[in-house]
Scaffold this motif. Structure first.
Motif, PDB file in Angstrom:
ATOM      1  N   GLU A 194     -13.209   0.820   5.600  1.00  0.00           N
ATOM      2  CA  GLU A 194     -12.016   0.021   5.855  1.00  0.00           C
ATOM      3  C   GLU A 194     -10.806   0.881   6.193  1.00  0.00           C
ATOM      4  OE1 GLU A 194     -11.418  -2.725   2.658  1.00  0.00           O
ATOM      5  OE2 GLU A 194     -13.432  -3.558   2.868  1.00  0.00           O
ATOM      6  N   ALA A 222     -13.696   2.620   0.997  1.00  0.00           N
ATOM      7  CA  ALA A 222     -12.491   3.368   1.383  1.00  0.00           C
ATOM      8  C   ALA A 222     -12.629   3.918   2.793  1.00  0.00           C
ATOM      9  CB  ALA A 222     -12.218   4.492   0.393  1.00  0.00           C
ATOM     10  N   THR A 275       0.833  -1.189   0.000  1.00  0.00           N
ATOM     11  CA  THR A 275       0.000   0.000   0.000  1.00  0.00           C
ATOM     12  C   THR A 275       0.872   1.245   0.000  1.00  0.00           C
ATOM     13  OG1 THR A 275      -0.132   0.068   2.396  1.00  0.00           O
ATOM     14  CG2 THR A 275      -1.866  -1.158   1.235  1.00  0.00           C
ATOM     15  N   SER A 326      -9.016   2.618   4.349  1.00  0.00           N
ATOM     16  CA  SER A 326      -8.015   2.190   3.371  1.00  0.00           C
ATOM     17  C   SER A 326      -7.029   3.299   3.051  1.00  0.00           C
ATOM     18  CB  SER A 326      -8.702   1.737   2.084  1.00  0.00           C
ATOM     19  OG  SER A 326      -9.139   2.856   1.322  1.00  0.00           O
ATOM     20  N   GLU A 327      -6.103   2.971   2.180  1.00  0.00           N
ATOM     21  CA  GLU A 327      -5.106   3.950   1.753  1.00  0.00           C
ATOM     22  C   GLU A 327      -5.741   5.139   1.047  1.00  0.00           C
ATOM     23  OE1 GLU A 327      -2.649   2.511  -1.657  1.00  0.00           O
ATOM     24  OE2 GLU A 327      -3.977   0.766  -1.511  1.00  0.00           O
TER      25      GLU A 327
END
Length: 79
Positions: free
Chosen positions: A59, A56, A2, A61-62
């Motif tokens: 989670e 996104a 990531t 996320s990145e």
């Protein structure tokens, strides 16, 4: 692997939108949302785009930080 240093251009590419600066600026200008709106609830997202934005955030996320940045640019601030 990531990456934590994603760009707004990459986010637009991920969403299937043009990543050219002028197109990003135009999108932000033309797709403003009312205060209190939720970015992923905007009517202009295709189902896949909406799912990506929700995932996104859920989670963390990145992409999460960039999704927040996009929301801040699109959601009008109360006067």
């Amino acid at each position: 692997m990531t990456r934590d240093n994603r760009t707004i251009e990459e986010l637009f590419e991920q969403l299937g939108l043009s990543s050219q600066k002028i197109h990003i600026e135009r999108f932000i200008e033309r797709h403003q949302l009312k205060p209190g709106s939720v970015l992923s609830d905007a009517i202009y997202w295709a189902p896949e785009q909406k799912a990506f934005l929700i995932e996104a955030k859920e989670e963390d996320s990145e992409w999460s930080e960039l999704v927040d940045q996009l929301a801040n640019k699109l959601i009008r601030k109360p006067i």
